[in-house]
Write an enzyme that holds these catalytic residues in place. Structure first.
Site, PDB file in Angstrom:
ATOM      1  N   CYS A   9      40.875  99.908 -25.877  1.00 48.05           N
ATOM      2  CA  CYS A   9      42.110  99.947 -26.656  1.00 48.05           C
ATOM      3  C   CYS A   9      42.762  98.580 -26.555  1.00 48.05           C
ATOM      4  O   CYS A   9      42.128  97.613 -26.128  1.00 48.05           O
ATOM      5  CB  CYS A   9      43.039 101.077 -26.199  1.00 48.05           C
ATOM      6  SG  CYS A   9      43.802 100.857 -24.573  1.00 48.05           S
ATOM      7  N   ASN A  12      44.606  98.370 -22.424  1.00 50.22           N
ATOM      8  CA  ASN A  12      43.891  99.069 -21.355  1.00 50.22           C
ATOM      9  C   ASN A  12      44.837  99.649 -20.302  1.00 50.22           C
ATOM     10  O   ASN A  12      44.538  99.649 -19.113  1.00 50.22           O
ATOM     11  CB  ASN A  12      42.840  98.159 -20.715  1.00 50.22           C
ATOM     12  CG  ASN A  12      41.849  98.897 -19.816  1.00 50.22           C
ATOM     13  OD1 ASN A  12      41.463  98.400 -18.778  1.00 50.22           O
ATOM     14  ND2 ASN A  12      41.435 100.081 -20.202  1.00 50.22           N
ATOM     15  N   CYS A  14      46.999 102.590 -21.565  1.00 50.80           N
ATOM     16  CA  CYS A  14      47.367 103.920 -22.068  1.00 50.80           C
ATOM     17  C   CYS A  14      46.140 104.720 -22.508  1.00 50.80           C
ATOM     18  O   CYS A  14      45.681 105.616 -21.808  1.00 50.80           O
ATOM     19  CB  CYS A  14      48.358 103.817 -23.230  1.00 50.80           C
ATOM     20  SG  CYS A  14      49.965 103.127 -22.778  1.00 50.80           S
ATOM     21  N   ARG A  15      45.614 104.400 -23.675  1.00 53.46           N
ATOM     22  CA  ARG A  15      44.579 105.234 -24.288  1.00 53.46           C
ATOM     23  C   ARG A  15      43.200 105.112 -23.656  1.00 53.46           C
ATOM     24  O   ARG A  15      42.577 106.126 -23.335  1.00 53.46           O
ATOM     25  CB  ARG A  15      44.486 104.934 -25.792  1.00 53.46           C
ATOM     26  CG  ARG A  15      45.769 105.255 -26.535  1.00 53.46           C
ATOM     27  CD  ARG A  15      45.751 104.753 -27.950  1.00 53.46           C
ATOM     28  NE  ARG A  15      45.741 103.288 -27.959  1.00 53.46           N
ATOM     29  CZ  ARG A  15      45.529 102.542 -29.030  1.00 53.46           C
ATOM     30  NH1 ARG A  15      45.274 103.116 -30.188  1.00 53.46           N
ATOM     31  NH2 ARG A  15      45.561 101.221 -28.960  1.00 53.46           N
ATOM     32  N   SER A  16      42.705 103.888 -23.494  1.00 54.26           N
ATOM     33  CA  SER A  16      41.336 103.770 -22.964  1.00 54.26           C
ATOM     34  C   SER A  16      41.228 104.209 -21.497  1.00 54.26           C
ATOM     35  O   SER A  16      40.243 104.862 -21.147  1.00 54.26           O
ATOM     36  CB  SER A  16      40.758 102.374 -23.192  1.00 54.26           C
ATOM     37  OG  SER A  16      41.533 101.370 -22.610  1.00 54.26           O
ATOM     38  N   ASP A 125      48.949 104.719 -30.484  1.00 54.79           N
ATOM     39  CA  ASP A 125      49.219 104.128 -29.177  1.00 54.79           C
ATOM     40  C   ASP A 125      50.526 104.669 -28.611  1.00 54.79           C
ATOM     41  O   ASP A 125      51.607 104.363 -29.125  1.00 54.79           O
ATOM     42  CB  ASP A 125      49.278 102.605 -29.304  1.00 54.79           C
ATOM     43  CG  ASP A 125      49.217 101.904 -27.967  1.00 54.79           C
ATOM     44  OD1 ASP A 125      49.486 102.553 -26.932  1.00 54.79           O
ATOM     45  OD2 ASP A 125      48.898 100.701 -27.958  1.00 54.79           O
TER      46      ASP A 125
END
Length: 161
Positions: A9, A12, A14-16, A125
């Site tokens: 993401c 690196n 939050c999402r990934s 995000d």
């Protein structure tokens, strides 16, 4: 056989890392940690060395999913050779990686591309919108479908575990 998956993401945090933690949790449940390895990275360098965002840590903690030993890092040149699958969270991540791409043959896919019939293509995000629960639900679904795809594509049966 070893299959390597990298979630990517923007920063690196939050999402990934959420996807990494969820996917690792699924691999542990399915006893596939010796066959499938997972990591995460960001396209940017703003958060290198930091823990996942507080919102990510909270949602994972509430779901009983460990984020231990997950720290932000930026995508590296070696990642193109090291990983079999690079899975991004949104279209912008693809564009950023295409600028950096050193292996033109590498396939980059969005996580939600694995969810057949999904009405959503990109994981928004939560760093910007604050909706960590929605991101979690999308990532969970994407990870479930990605794991199923890997099991079918690589013919992972109980005998191979």
């Amino acid at each position: 056989m070893l299959i390597r998956v990298l979630f990517v993401c923007l920063g690196n945090i939050c999402r990934s890392p959420m996807a990494e933690a969820i996917f690792k949790h699924m691999l542990e449940i399915e006893n596939l940690t010796s066959i499938i390895q997972v990591d995460s990275a960001g396209t940017g360098d703003w958060h290198i060395g930091k823990q996942p965002h507080r919102g990510t840590r909270n949602i994972l903690g509430n779901k009983g999913i460990s984020y231990k030993n997950i720290y932000a890092r930026q995508m590296e040149k070696n990642d193109w050779k090291k990983f079999d699958y690079i899975i991004v969270m949104d279209e912008q991540n693809i564009k950023e990686l295409q600028k950096l791409q050193s292996n033109k043959g590498m396939t980059i896919a969005r996580l939600l591309d694995f969810v057949e019939g999904s009405q959503v293509c990109n994981v928004p995000d939560p760093y910007f919108n604050g909706d960590f629960e929605y991101a979690y639900q999308l990532i969970l679904s994407g990870c479930q479908h990605l794991l199923q795809f890997l099991k079918e594509s690589h013919q992972l049966t109980d005998k191979e575990r």
